[in-house]
Motif scaffolding. Structure first.
Motif, PDB file in Angstrom:
ATOM      1  N   GLU A  86      65.419  16.678 108.400  1.00 26.02           N
ATOM      2  CA  GLU A  86      65.500  17.871 109.263  1.00 26.02           C
ATOM      3  C   GLU A  86      66.878  18.504 109.194  1.00 26.02           C
ATOM      4  O   GLU A  86      67.022  19.708 109.046  1.00 26.02           O
ATOM      5  N   ASN A  87      67.916  17.685 109.336  1.00 26.71           N
ATOM      6  CA  ASN A  87      69.275  18.214 109.507  1.00 26.71           C
ATOM      7  C   ASN A  87      70.007  18.506 108.204  1.00 26.71           C
ATOM      8  O   ASN A  87      70.730  19.487 108.105  1.00 26.71           O
ATOM      9  N   ASP A  88      69.843  17.618 107.228  1.00 24.46           N
ATOM     10  CA  ASP A  88      70.622  17.787 105.994  1.00 24.46           C
ATOM     11  C   ASP A  88      69.882  18.609 104.944  1.00 24.46           C
ATOM     12  O   ASP A  88      70.509  19.154 104.037  1.00 24.46           O
ATOM     13  N   TYR A  89      68.566  18.644 105.039  1.00 25.00           N
ATOM     14  CA  TYR A  89      67.822  19.316 103.971  1.00 25.00           C
ATOM     15  C   TYR A  89      67.016  20.527 104.460  1.00 25.00           C
ATOM     16  O   TYR A  89      67.291  21.650 104.037  1.00 25.00           O
ATOM     17  N   LYS A  90      66.048  20.300 105.370  1.00 21.70           N
ATOM     18  CA  LYS A  90      65.229  21.458 105.822  1.00 21.70           C
ATOM     19  C   LYS A  90      66.131  22.558 106.360  1.00 21.70           C
ATOM     20  O   LYS A  90      65.938  23.728 106.041  1.00 21.70           O
ATOM     21  N   ALA A  91      67.118  22.181 107.158  1.00 23.84           N
ATOM     22  CA  ALA A  91      67.997  23.186 107.777  1.00 23.84           C
ATOM     23  C   ALA A  91      68.743  24.005 106.727  1.00 23.84           C
ATOM     24  O   ALA A  91      69.234  25.088 107.017  1.00 23.84           O
ATOM     25  N   ARG A  92      68.843  23.488 105.520  1.00 28.04           N
ATOM     26  CA  ARG A  92      69.539  24.220 104.452  1.00 28.04           C
ATOM     27  C   ARG A  92      68.556  24.760 103.412  1.00 28.04           C
ATOM     28  O   ARG A  92      68.952  25.133 102.301  1.00 28.04           O
ATOM     29  N   GLY A  93      67.289  24.736 103.754  1.00 27.48           N
ATOM     30  CA  GLY A  93      66.274  25.312 102.865  1.00 27.48           C
ATOM     31  C   GLY A  93      65.944  24.430 101.664  1.00 27.48           C
ATOM     32  O   GLY A  93      65.440  24.930 100.658  1.00 27.48           O
ATOM     33  N   CYS A  94      66.227  23.134 101.756  1.00 26.42           N
ATOM     34  CA  CYS A  94      65.942  22.235 100.620  1.00 26.42           C
ATOM     35  C   CYS A  94      64.629  21.505 100.865  1.00 26.42           C
ATOM     36  O   CYS A  94      64.400  20.982 101.961  1.00 26.42           O
ATOM     37  N   ASP A  95      63.822  21.440  99.817  1.00 27.87           N
ATOM     38  CA  ASP A  95      62.497  20.846  99.935  1.00 27.87           C
ATOM     39  C   ASP A  95      62.552  19.352  99.578  1.00 27.87           C
ATOM     40  O   ASP A  95      62.162  18.943  98.493  1.00 27.87           O
ATOM     41  N   ILE A  96      63.085  18.577 100.504  1.00 26.22           N
ATOM     42  CA  ILE A  96      63.208  17.125 100.295  1.00 26.22           C
ATOM     43  C   ILE A  96      62.400  16.446 101.388  1.00 26.22           C
ATOM     44  O   ILE A  96      62.472  16.841 102.548  1.00 26.22           O
ATOM     45  N   SER A  97      61.603  15.424 101.021  1.00 26.68           N
ATOM     46  CA  SER A  97      60.803  14.767 102.059  1.00 26.68           C
ATOM     47  C   SER A  97      61.352  13.380 102.367  1.00 26.68           C
ATOM     48  O   SER A  97      62.128  12.812 101.585  1.00 26.68           O
ATOM     49  N   ALA A  98      60.933  12.851 103.521  1.00 26.14           N
ATOM     50  CA  ALA A  98      61.495  11.581 104.015  1.00 26.14           C
ATOM     51  C   ALA A  98      61.266  10.434 103.033  1.00 26.14           C
ATOM     52  O   ALA A  98      62.092   9.513 102.945  1.00 26.14           O
ATOM     53  N   ASP A  99      60.162  10.487 102.266  1.00 26.38           N
ATOM     54  CA  ASP A  99      59.940   9.361 101.346  1.00 26.38           C
ATOM     55  C   ASP A  99      60.691   9.524 100.015  1.00 26.38           C
ATOM     56  O   ASP A  99      60.502   8.744  99.088  1.00 26.38           O
ATOM     57  N   GLU A 100      61.562  10.537  99.949  1.00 27.78           N
ATOM     58  CA  GLU A 100      62.451  10.655  98.777  1.00 27.78           C
ATOM     59  C   GLU A 100      63.861  10.155  99.131  1.00 27.78           C
ATOM     60  O   GLU A 100      64.778  10.241  98.312  1.00 27.78           O
ATOM     61  N   ILE A 101      64.009   9.662 100.363  1.00 30.62           N
ATOM     62  CA  ILE A 101      65.326   9.204 100.833  1.00 30.62           C
ATOM     63  C   ILE A 101      65.357   7.680 100.900  1.00 30.62           C
ATOM     64  O   ILE A 101      64.445   7.054 101.442  1.00 30.62           O
ATOM     65  N   PHE A 102      66.400   7.113 100.338  1.00 28.29           N
ATOM     66  CA  PHE A 102      66.586   5.657 100.357  1.00 28.29           C
ATOM     67  C   PHE A 102      67.852   5.363 101.157  1.00 28.29           C
ATOM     68  O   PHE A 102      68.958   5.660 100.703  1.00 28.29           O
ATOM     69  N   ASN A 115      79.287  30.030 100.890  1.00 24.18           N
ATOM     70  CA  ASN A 115      78.884  29.969  99.487  1.00 24.18           C
ATOM     71  C   ASN A 115      79.328  28.700  98.751  1.00 24.18           C
ATOM     72  O   ASN A 115      79.431  28.682  97.526  1.00 24.18           O
ATOM     73  N   VAL A 116      79.637  27.663  99.516  1.00 23.27           N
ATOM     74  CA  VAL A 116      79.844  26.351  98.903  1.00 23.27           C
ATOM     75  C   VAL A 116      78.632  25.517  99.328  1.00 23.27           C
ATOM     76  O   VAL A 116      78.388  25.360 100.520  1.00 23.27           O
ATOM     77  N   PRO A 117      77.835  25.032  98.363  1.00 20.51           N
ATOM     78  CA  PRO A 117      76.605  24.332  98.746  1.00 20.51           C
ATOM     79  C   PRO A 117      76.875  22.973  99.396  1.00 20.51           C
ATOM     80  O   PRO A 117      77.783  22.254  98.990  1.00 20.51           O
ATOM     81  N   HIS A 118      76.074  22.646 100.391  1.00 18.31           N
ATOM     82  CA  HIS A 118      76.194  21.342 101.066  1.00 18.31           C
ATOM     83  C   HIS A 118      75.363  20.284 100.346  1.00 18.31           C
ATOM     84  O   HIS A 118      75.566  19.096 100.545  1.00 18.31           O
ATOM     85  N   SER A 119      74.404  20.756  99.568  1.00 19.94           N
ATOM     86  CA  SER A 119      73.552  19.828  98.817  1.00 19.94           C
ATOM     87  C   SER A 119      73.263  20.452  97.465  1.00 19.94           C
ATOM     88  O   SER A 119      73.151  21.684  97.354  1.00 19.94           O
ATOM     89  N   ILE A 120      73.080  19.608  96.445  1.00 20.42           N
ATOM     90  CA  ILE A 120      72.745  20.165  95.121  1.00 20.42           C
ATOM     91  C   ILE A 120      71.336  20.771  95.145  1.00 20.42           C
ATOM     92  O   ILE A 120      71.020  21.647  94.345  1.00 20.42           O
ATOM     93  N   TYR A 121      70.510  20.334  96.117  1.00 20.62           N
ATOM     94  CA  TYR A 121      69.145  20.864  96.165  1.00 20.62           C
ATOM     95  C   TYR A 121      69.097  22.293  96.692  1.00 20.62           C
ATOM     96  O   TYR A 121      68.040  22.887  96.762  1.00 20.62           O
ATOM     97  N   GLN A 122      70.258  22.849  97.024  1.00 25.08           N
ATOM     98  CA  GLN A 122      70.320  24.279  97.322  1.00 25.08           C
ATOM     99  C   GLN A 122      70.276  25.091  96.022  1.00 25.08           C
ATOM    100  O   GLN A 122      70.167  26.309  96.055  1.00 25.08           O
TER     101      GLN A 122
END
Ligand code: MLT
Length: 406
Positions: free
Chosen positions: A87-103, A227-234
């Protein structure tokens, strides 16, 4: 007769921060009256914030009761934490990452050192130079480099991508094609960043040549620039070519409690093989999970109070960064970083060697920093200071630098 992993014999001396710790220990034993200001290793100094401490206490109490006791954690980590991350690190930044992709893991250092396990033995890595030493050393330990050349301060079989003031600390695409590319932004040690467009160039390149990017985002909480990305998935298409490693150490002070996570998207494949499945297999076999109480405390970082309180801590360190930047600039140094990162990267005066400047700062000013050359050959002639100290010591250190004496 048993044999050892001879790759370890190729490693030069000790780990950078162990060498520094030893030197400082010796100096301090010989000079017990000196008040040493430590701005070397990037270790936080503020205590864990109240929201985290409260949750730690309540989680410890849960462990004392039969009905709430927790044993082994699930392989990927507790869902409550992975959901908060999504929710906080990915969805909030428009990144399509799901909970089962996180280790969930015990930290970014272990993950960045262990990730090599899932790549072929003849993998060719590319690293920015200077670089966080763990990436190269862990590849050397597992035989994925050639030999170390003491004079050149380089490993053969590794692609180095210089990042210096000449190229604005922006690595150029390598001429030789790598299999795995390590990128860390905001960067350790230079404290510099890439814009989203600059990072997109790397994602496009990796997709084109069939390389994987290991993206270390341990310092993302320090980004202040637009304009500095917080995640590469941006970046477009990154799910198919990038693994992202994150930490709770720098954003929430978990250096001593240990917590981090790695994102391996399911879209990341080599031929038909999913890297997610490989990492899941490795994680399940060699790791038994970060402790429940630490994962519970990690989830508290994402609570409204946790976000506010950790935000205040980051602001405190970034104020130190500003004091260091301005102090050094005022003293006539060339200074980089420190705007989107807790690290300040400076040129040593008059082309002094990095380790000579280390000795000067330690012996004359009683300040500990990190010699740039310890991070790679392009770090020679540079020096790193961290903003993780106390505000009082940071000001004192700048006064010493300005006065040229302790
Ligand atoms: C550093 O000083 O570079 C960091 O503390 C290293 C780390 O996070 O392991």
């Amino acid at each position: 007769m048993f044999r050892i992993n001879e790759n370890y014999l190729k490693l030069p001396g000790s780990y950078l921060f162990s060498t520094i710790g030893k030197k400082v220990g010796e100096y301090s034993s010989a000079n017990p009256d000196k008040e040493i200001i430590r701005m070397g290793i990037g270790d936080v100094t503020l205590p864990l914030c109240p929201a985290v401490i409260e949750r730690l206490h309540s989680a410890v109490d849960e462990m004392s009761r039969q009905e709430t006791f927790m044993g082994y954690a699930p392989d990927l980590g507790y869902e409550f934490l992975r959901n908060a991350i999504v929710e906080n690190d990915y969805k909030a930044r428009g990144c399509d990452i799901s909970a089962d992709e996180i280790f969930v893991s015990d930290g970014a250092k272990s993950d960045s050192g262990n990730i090599v396990d899932i790549f072929a033995e003849d993998t060719k890595i590319a690293v920015t130079d200077p670089v966080y030493p763990v990436y190269v050393d862990s590849n050397a330990m597992s035989g994925r480099t050639g030999a170390y050349d003491e004079a050149a301060e380089k490993w053969s079989g590794v692609i180095y991508m210089p990042c210096t003031s000449e190229n604005g600390f922006v690595p150029e695409l390598p001429r030789e094609t790598p299999d795995v590319i390590y990128l860390c932004f905001p960067n350790n040690p230079t404290g510099t960043t890439l814009t989203t467009e600059q990072l997109q160039v790397w994602v496009d390149y990796a997709l084109k040549v069939g390389a994987v990017i290991i993206y270390d985002g341990a310092y993302e909480a320090y980004i202040t620039s637009e304009n500095v990305p917080h995640s590469i998935y941006q970046c477009q298409g990154a799910e198919a070519c990038a693994i992202e490693i994150r930490s709770f150490s720098k954003n929430a002070g978990f250096t001593g409690t240990r917590l981090g996570f790695t994102v391996v998207p399911k879209a990341l494949k080599c031929g038909g093989v999913s890297l997610h499945a490989l990492w899941a297999r490795r994680h399940g076999t060699k790791f038994n999970g970060a402790p429940y109480i630490i994962q519970a405390a990690g989830a508290a970082v994402y609570s409204p109070e946790g976000r506010k309180q950790t935000g205040e801590q980051i602001a405190y360190y970034m104020n130190n960064a500003k004091v260091i930047r301005e102090g050094l600039i005022g003293a006539g140094y060339d200074v980089y970083g420190g705007v989107d990162a807790p690290y300040i990267w400076m040129k040593t005066p008059e082309g002094m060697k990095s380790w000579d400047f280390f000795d000067y700062l330690l012996e004359e000013l009683n300040i500990v920093g990190t010699p740039g050359s310890g991070f790679g050959p392009s770090g020679e002639g540079y020096f790193r200071l961290t903003a993780f100290g106390s505000a009082e010591n940071t000001v004192k250190a700048m006064e010493r630098i300005k006065a040229g004496k302790a």
